[in-house]
Scaffold this motif. Structure first.
Motif, mmCIF file in Angstrom:
data_model
loop_
_atom_site.group_PDB
_atom_site.id
_atom_site.type_symbol
_atom_site.label_atom_id
_atom_site.label_comp_id
_atom_site.label_asym_id
_atom_site.label_seq_id
_atom_site.Cartn_x
_atom_site.Cartn_y
_atom_site.Cartn_z
ATOM 1 N N UNK A 147 1.103 -0.872 0.202
ATOM 2 C CA UNK A 147 -0.200 -0.176 0.334
ATOM 3 C C UNK A 147 0.899 0.756 0.169
ATOM 4 N N UNK A 148 1.991 1.177 0.913
ATOM 5 C CA UNK A 148 2.720 2.596 0.971
ATOM 6 C C UNK A 148 3.351 2.846 -0.419
ATOM 7 N N UNK A 149 3.517 1.573 -0.971
ATOM 8 C CA UNK A 149 4.484 1.884 -2.263
ATOM 9 C C UNK A 149 3.731 2.197 -3.459
ATOM 10 N N UNK A 150 2.992 1.654 -3.407
ATOM 11 C CA UNK A 150 1.782 2.620 -4.052
ATOM 12 C C UNK A 150 1.329 3.677 -4.512
ATOM 13 N N UNK A 151 1.803 3.664 -3.063
ATOM 14 C CA UNK A 151 1.127 6.226 -1.961
ATOM 15 C C UNK A 151 0.459 5.463 -1.763
ATOM 16 N N UNK A 152 -0.345 4.442 -1.165
ATOM 17 C CA UNK A 152 -1.923 4.375 -1.233
ATOM 18 C C UNK A 152 -1.832 4.991 -0.022
ATOM 19 N N UNK A 153 -2.584 6.369 0.762
ATOM 20 C CA UNK A 153 -2.921 6.380 2.450
ATOM 21 C C UNK A 153 -2.962 6.024 2.977
ATOM 22 N N UNK A 154 -4.098 4.433 2.906
ATOM 23 C CA UNK A 154 -4.574 4.058 3.700
ATOM 24 C C UNK A 154 -3.053 2.999 4.114
ATOM 25 N N UNK A 155 -2.141 2.731 2.886
ATOM 26 C CA UNK A 155 -1.361 1.882 3.222
ATOM 27 C C UNK A 155 -0.493 2.485 4.552
ATOM 28 N N UNK A 156 -0.070 3.759 3.900
ATOM 29 C CA UNK A 156 0.588 4.529 4.983
ATOM 30 C C UNK A 156 0.096 4.211 6.393
ATOM 31 N N UNK C 83 -4.402 0.479 -6.061
ATOM 32 C CA UNK C 83 -3.613 1.303 -5.048
ATOM 33 C C UNK C 83 -4.582 1.013 -4.454
ATOM 34 N N UNK C 86 -8.743 3.262 0.783
ATOM 35 C CA UNK C 86 -9.100 4.100 2.504
ATOM 36 C C UNK C 86 -10.694 4.073 2.707
ATOM 37 N N UNK C 91 -9.987 1.238 9.161
ATOM 38 C CA UNK C 91 -8.869 1.131 8.872
ATOM 39 C C UNK C 91 -7.339 1.780 10.007
ATOM 40 N N UNK C 156 -7.332 6.958 -2.782
ATOM 41 C CA UNK C 156 -6.638 8.193 -2.577
ATOM 42 C C UNK C 156 -4.996 7.804 -2.246
ATOM 43 N N UNK C 158 -1.029 9.888 -1.127
ATOM 44 C CA UNK C 158 -0.549 10.447 -0.083
ATOM 45 C C UNK C 158 -0.726 11.791 -0.745
#
Lengths: 178, 203, 200
Positions: A147-156, C83, C86, C91, C156, C158
């Motif tokens: 998630x973070x690698x694909x720049x997803x906000x949820x992942x971060x 992606x 969110x 979450x 969405x 970051x």
């Protein structure tokens, strides 16, 4: 304990930064080929759905959550993440064999706790991870890493909160590890 | 601290910073102007009214007629099974996906071939394939197909054959003496193809 | 060009073969980096072993930079990349639950598979717990179905959330990672000095 012996016994792991670059490249290739990231808990979800579907098909059919994963044409185990997770297992075997880490069944724990305590904590941890990964739309590999690698906000969000919570509660469970 | 790590971290930061200073990229993959110029001067993009008439009559499954005139004009008169795609809407973002018919031949037409030529250039730059222009547009269509002129007595046999075909076509399109059951114009709904769906993820 | 499978460049039939190969590579790197040991992993919370942070951050940063460059050179269409959408409140709850589970269990799902491969009983119990947890979640799903779908913000990124470009996000991420590498290296040195009974 003797320090000298410890250093000799130290398992030979690859340099963590090198490992990180390799993992990053694996992730990048995964995105390039499949358009999605890595995952792990999805395979267990498929296993759960398959089991329930086998044991009590009507029950699985009625469950709004599991229903979505059941199709008539193939078993829920016929799923990308299941194959990938099986690969993770094989990859672990290969690396373990290469570096000589495959040994007889054992439990790894802090010397200050009993085996029972360790297994109990591991089981509870697994249950919590199972529940949390469903709410979080993925576990540490699916949500936090990919998630973070694909720049997803949820992942971060998942990554920061997961490790943040870990730090907050770590003190209370320190006996388990040190 | 190991000096090698400092170098490696420096490389990492440089790579990331490099992303910021890269010139803004041209996101839409457009055709190279030189290739476009070459294609523009080629007459192969034109199809004649006779060819189109033949394809329509034979219900060629690969043919898609695209009317680039305004919606009002389209309401007044249009060719069989044509779809309306006014010239200005070609500038919209989803024009490409809306006009992507898998391996079908798209023929643009307007009243003459000026507007349809413009549409062709735009579509070409969007990277669309198998696109053509109806030579002479609807004006030529009326002249040749709807009201064909009889060739002179001295004309060749080929010309007479063509005339015969045009007469037949005229009857087909106007519903003249040879009555062919023509159901009210069936409309192709422009099905806007969704962007290729992103792969599902999951953990 | 890419992604290859969604674009139909590699036929769907190869999907599972590729899944297996990717999994093998993933599992190999995890095990080789030392993620098959729960005490290695949880070291990140107690300051004696930051291998998780190093591997994790390096991987994220490499993949992030790589994806951006791939996109720039037109090798991959970022619009077709999945992606993770969110869902804000579920979450947050899920991540907190996972955080506690992480410290208790000492594994995350992927690493537990590799630990099973080298014969760790605790990893098997962890995976059993995972199975049970997901089963419980499915069984009680109707009770929190509404909550599960709440706070949907869509896919969405970051950058979109903070109103900056994702390239800038990547740079910020790299800088944070490098600082974190340095700080944790210092912490680790100090903590390890006082620890004698732990084998790394």
């Amino acid at each position: 304990m003797n320090q000298e012996i410890d250093i000799q016994d130290r398992p030979k792991y690859i340099n963590p930064y090198f490992g990180g670059v390799l993992l990053g490249l694996v992730l990048l290739i995964t995105f390039y080929i499949t358009g999605r990231g890595l995952g792990a808990s999805g395979a267990v979800k498929s296993a759960v759905v398959t089991t329930v579907d086998k044991v009590a098909p009507d029950h699985a059919e009625q469950n709004t959550y599991m229903k979505a994963f059941i199709t008539d044409d193939h078993s829920p185990m016929f799923n990308w993440l299941v194959f990938e997770s099986f690969g993770i297992f094989i990859g672990g075997l290969l690396s373990g064999a290469l570096f000589g880490r495959i040994k007889k069944l054992r439990i790894e724990k802090s010397p200050s706790i009993t085996n029972k305590t360790r297994l109990f904590a591991a089981g509870i941890g697994g249950i919590l991870f199972g529940i949390g990964s469903q709410f979080g739309r993925g576990c540490s590999s699916g949500a936090a890493l990919s998630g973070t690698a694909s720049s997803s906000f949820g992942g971060l969000l998942v990554m920061l909160l997961m490790f943040g919570t870990g730090y907050l509660v770590a003190y209370f469970f320190r006996k388990l590890w040190i | 601290m190991n000096k090698n790590y400092i170098i490696l971290m420096g490389i990492l930061i440089l790579l990331a910073a490099g992303l910021l200073v890269l010139p803004l990229k041209n996101n839409s993959k457009q055709l190279d102007p030189e290739v476009l110029m070459w294609d523009i001067v080629q007459p192969t993009r034109y199809v004649s009214t006779d060819e189109v008439a033949k394809m329509i009559i034979e219900h060629d499954p690969l043919l898609v007629m695209v009317d680039v005139r305004s919606a009002e004009d389209f309401q007044l008169f249009s060719l069989t099974n044509a779809i309306n795609f006014p010239l200005d809407s070609l500038a919209l973002d989803d024009a490409k996906s809306a006009l992507t018919f898998n391996k079908r031949n798209m023929v643009f037409y307007s009243n003459d071939d000026l507007k349809s030529d413009q549409a062709w250039v735009i579509a070409k730059r969007l990277g669309l394939k198998n696109i053509y222009v109806l030579k002479g547009g609807l004006n030529r269509w009326i002249q040749t197909i709807i009201q064909p002129e009889a060739p002179a007595e001295t004309a060749s046999e080929a010309e007479f054959n063509l005339y015969a075909f045009r007469q037949g076509a005229s009857q087909y399109f106007t519903g003249g003496s040879i009555s062919i059951d023509q159901s009210p114009q069936a409309e192709i709904v422009v099905s806007r193809k969704k962007k290729a769906k992103a792969a599902e993820g999951g953990c | 060009m890419g992604p290859l499978i969604p674009q139909g460049i590699i036929p769907m039939g190869w999907d599972f073969v590729i899944a297996l190969l990717i999994g093998i590579a993933f599992g190999f790197v995890l095990e080789a980096s030392g993620f098959s040991s729960s005490r290695n992993i949880t070291g990140v919370f107690y300051g004696y072993n930051f291998v998780v942070l190093r591997v994790f951050f390096t991987a994220v940063v490499v993949a992030m930079i790589g994806l951006q460059y791939f996109d720039y050179f037109g090798w991959i269409d970022l619009n077709q990349i999945y992606v993770l959408p969110t869902f804000l409140s579920p979450m947050i709850v899920g991540a907190i639950i996972m955080g506690v589970g992480f410290v208790l269990g000492g594994f995350c799902p992927g690493t537990s598979y590799t630990a099973i491969a080298i014969g760790k009983i605790d990893a098997m119990v962890f995976t059993g717990g995972l199975f049970l947890g997901i089963f419980l979640f499915s069984e009680f799903f109707p009770f929190f179905e509404q909550f599960y779908y709440s706070g949907n913000m869509g896919s969405i990124t970051i950058g979109e959330f903070f109103g900056i470009s994702n390239n800038l996000v990547t740079l910020i991420f790299v800088v944070i990672a490098v600082i974190a590498f340095y700080v944790t290296w210092r912490i680790e040195l100090r903590v390890r000095k006082n620890m004698t009974q732990y084998k790394f």
